[in-house]
Design a protein around this motif. Structure first.
Motif, PDB file in Angstrom:
ATOM      1  N   HIS A 271       0.846  -1.193   0.000  1.00 43.13           N
ATOM      2  CA  HIS A 271       0.000   0.000   0.000  1.00 43.13           C
ATOM      3  C   HIS A 271       0.878   1.239   0.000  1.00 43.13           C
ATOM      4  O   HIS A 271       2.089   1.188   0.270  1.00 43.13           O
ATOM      5  CB  HIS A 271      -0.947   0.003   1.204  1.00 43.13           C
ATOM      6  CG  HIS A 271      -0.276   0.123   2.533  1.00 43.13           C
ATOM      7  ND1 HIS A 271       0.015   1.328   3.127  1.00 43.13           N
ATOM      8  CD2 HIS A 271       0.192  -0.824   3.390  1.00 43.13           C
ATOM      9  CE1 HIS A 271       0.605   1.126   4.285  1.00 43.13           C
ATOM     10  NE2 HIS A 271       0.728  -0.170   4.475  1.00 43.13           N
ATOM     11  N   ASP A 272       0.250   2.367  -0.326  1.00 39.11           N
ATOM     12  CA  ASP A 272       0.910   3.666  -0.261  1.00 39.11           C
ATOM     13  C   ASP A 272       0.034   4.588   0.575  1.00 39.11           C
ATOM     14  O   ASP A 272      -0.873   4.130   1.281  1.00 39.11           O
ATOM     15  CB  ASP A 272       1.175   4.226  -1.666  1.00 39.11           C
ATOM     16  CG  ASP A 272      -0.110   4.416  -2.469  1.00 39.11           C
ATOM     17  OD1 ASP A 272      -1.221   4.284  -1.890  1.00 39.11           O
ATOM     18  OD2 ASP A 272      -0.017   4.709  -3.672  1.00 39.11           O
ATOM     19  N   ASP A 273       0.293   5.885   0.508  1.00 42.06           N
ATOM     20  CA  ASP A 273      -0.467   6.826   1.336  1.00 42.06           C
ATOM     21  C   ASP A 273      -1.947   6.886   0.961  1.00 42.06           C
ATOM     22  O   ASP A 273      -2.778   7.308   1.771  1.00 42.06           O
ATOM     23  CB  ASP A 273       0.132   8.226   1.223  1.00 42.06           C
ATOM     24  CG  ASP A 273       1.510   8.310   1.851  1.00 42.06           C
ATOM     25  OD1 ASP A 273       1.835   7.437   2.688  1.00 42.06           O
ATOM     26  OD2 ASP A 273       2.274   9.242   1.515  1.00 42.06           O
ATOM     27  N   ASP A 274      -2.276   6.461  -0.256  1.00 42.58           N
ATOM     28  CA  ASP A 274      -3.666   6.529  -0.711  1.00 42.58           C
ATOM     29  C   ASP A 274      -4.446   5.242  -0.481  1.00 42.58           C
ATOM     30  O   ASP A 274      -5.642   5.191  -0.751  1.00 42.58           O
ATOM     31  CB  ASP A 274      -3.716   6.889  -2.193  1.00 42.58           C
ATOM     32  CG  ASP A 274      -3.220   8.309  -2.460  1.00 42.58           C
ATOM     33  OD1 ASP A 274      -3.283   9.130  -1.525  1.00 42.58           O
ATOM     34  OD2 ASP A 274      -2.752   8.575  -3.585  1.00 42.58           O
ATOM     35  N   GLY A 275      -3.790   4.189  -0.028  1.00 45.82           N
ATOM     36  CA  GLY A 275      -4.518   2.952   0.223  1.00 45.82           C
ATOM     37  C   GLY A 275      -3.831   1.733  -0.370  1.00 45.82           C
ATOM     38  O   GLY A 275      -2.676   1.781  -0.806  1.00 45.82           O
ATOM     39  N   PRO A 276      -4.542   0.599  -0.435  1.00 46.09           N
ATOM     40  CA  PRO A 276      -3.951  -0.654  -0.906  1.00 46.09           C
ATOM     41  C   PRO A 276      -3.604  -0.611  -2.397  1.00 46.09           C
ATOM     42  O   PRO A 276      -4.347  -0.050  -3.207  1.00 46.09           O
ATOM     43  CB  PRO A 276      -5.054  -1.688  -0.640  1.00 46.09           C
ATOM     44  CG  PRO A 276      -5.958  -1.056   0.366  1.00 46.09           C
ATOM     45  CD  PRO A 276      -5.908   0.411   0.076  1.00 46.09           C
ATOM     46  N   LEU A 277      -2.472  -1.226  -2.730  1.00 43.33           N
ATOM     47  CA  LEU A 277      -2.080  -1.442  -4.119  1.00 43.33           C
ATOM     48  C   LEU A 277      -2.279  -2.902  -4.513  1.00 43.33           C
ATOM     49  O   LEU A 277      -2.650  -3.206  -5.646  1.00 43.33           O
ATOM     50  CB  LEU A 277      -0.612  -1.059  -4.328  1.00 43.33           C
ATOM     51  CG  LEU A 277      -0.253   0.406  -4.115  1.00 43.33           C
ATOM     52  CD1 LEU A 277       1.268   0.569  -4.035  1.00 43.33           C
ATOM     53  CD2 LEU A 277      -0.820   1.270  -5.229  1.00 43.33           C
ATOM     54  N   LEU A 278      -2.009  -3.800  -3.573  1.00 43.78           N
ATOM     55  CA  LEU A 278      -2.153  -5.236  -3.827  1.00 43.78           C
ATOM     56  C   LEU A 278      -2.417  -5.941  -2.510  1.00 43.78           C
ATOM     57  O   LEU A 278      -1.701  -5.725  -1.530  1.00 43.78           O
ATOM     58  CB  LEU A 278      -0.879  -5.797  -4.469  1.00 43.78           C
ATOM     59  CG  LEU A 278      -0.804  -7.324  -4.619  1.00 43.78           C
ATOM     60  CD1 LEU A 278      -1.865  -7.822  -5.599  1.00 43.78           C
ATOM     61  CD2 LEU A 278       0.594  -7.750  -5.067  1.00 43.78           C
TER      62      LEU A 278
END
Length: 266
Positions: free
Chosen positions: A162-169
């Motif tokens: 995840h990053d600051d905006d939410g889940p990526l995977l």
């Protein structure tokens, strides 16, 4: 007499930070656990580090943790010197955890060698990654159920990024060589995966969320950008991912341009 299992968590740390002055090589800090980290090369923004097993891993009760931290604007290429075998733990499970933290604009290229799950082994393998703005993670994981002539043990594969905006995977795959489940691996013994993620991606969503290449690899285009490419097959050496979906090595400097030659009129 049975050897008691190792129960302590053995952490390996690899940390890359900018040099102390502009133009100086990056600083690499390491700490050894069941895996030893050895610095191979350093440049102004990039480092290459190799992971070497310090003994037989994974045995029943082993808990390997690899912590990777790459500071803002730095890059790291992480390589495995040898593959990993999870041995029959005689009913005692083992774990392999990777914790990745990438700063803004940082990059990690990690191409792991095959991770073999022997018959009788019970393994949980997890990857947890946090990406800063503009960071990029390229990770190859090859999991093989069983050594030659074996059906293989049980493995739980967990991936979270995840990053600051939410889940990526977010993904979990559970497989067992002696108890195959329809719709998971079928008759395949090898799960070969290349994951390519970026922090705060701004790519437009793809029209086709999945694509199958002629070599049998399937590429999933993730909702927030990035891709997950996977191949299932009978043996690791048949995987096409090292050919059609390679994880690139560190950039190679271009050769110097030849000197200009003045042409005089005849």
């Amino acid at each position: 007499m049975r050897t008691p299992p190792r129960t302590e968590v053995r952490r390996t740390l690899v940390e890359v930070e900018p040099g102390t002055v502009p133009g100086a090589p990056v600083r690499v800090r390491t700490r050894d656990g069941l895996l030893a980290a050895r610095t191979v090369a350093r440049g102004a923004a990039h480092a290459e580090v190799a992971l070497v097993a310090t003994g037989a891993v994974l045995l029943g009760g082993d808990h390997v943790t690899v912590q990777v931290r790459v500071a803002d604007g730095c890059a790291l290429t992480l390589t495995d010197v040898g593959g990993t075998v999870a041995y029959d733990g005689e009913g005692v499970p083992c774990r392999w955890d990777a914790e990745v933290r990438l700063g803004a604009g940082a990059r990690l290229d990690w191409e792991g060698l095959p991770f073999v799950v022997s018959t009788g082994a019970d393994v949980t393998r997890s990857t947890d990654a946090v990406l800063g703005p503009g960071a990029r993670l390229r990770l190859r994981e090859t999991v093989v159920l069983g050594r030659d002539g074996e059906r293989g043990g049980r493995v739980v594969l967990r991936s979270r990024a995840h990053d600051d905006d939410g889940p990526l995977l977010v993904e979990e795959v559970v497989a067992a060589g002696d108890r195959p489940v329809p719709g998971v691996l079928g008759g395949a013994r090898v799960v070969d995966t290349v994951t390519d993620l970026r922090g705060t991606p701004d790519d437009d969503p793809a029209d086709d969320p999945a694509a199958i290449s002629p070599d049998g690899a399937v590429t999933l285009r993730l909702e927030r950008g990035g891709t997950l490419t996977r191949w299932l097959g009978p043996t690791a050496h048949l995987s096409p991912l090292h050919r059609s979906h390679p994880v690139p090595a560190r950039p190679v400097a271009a050769p110097p341009a030849p000197p200009l030659v003045r042409l005089e009129p005849a």
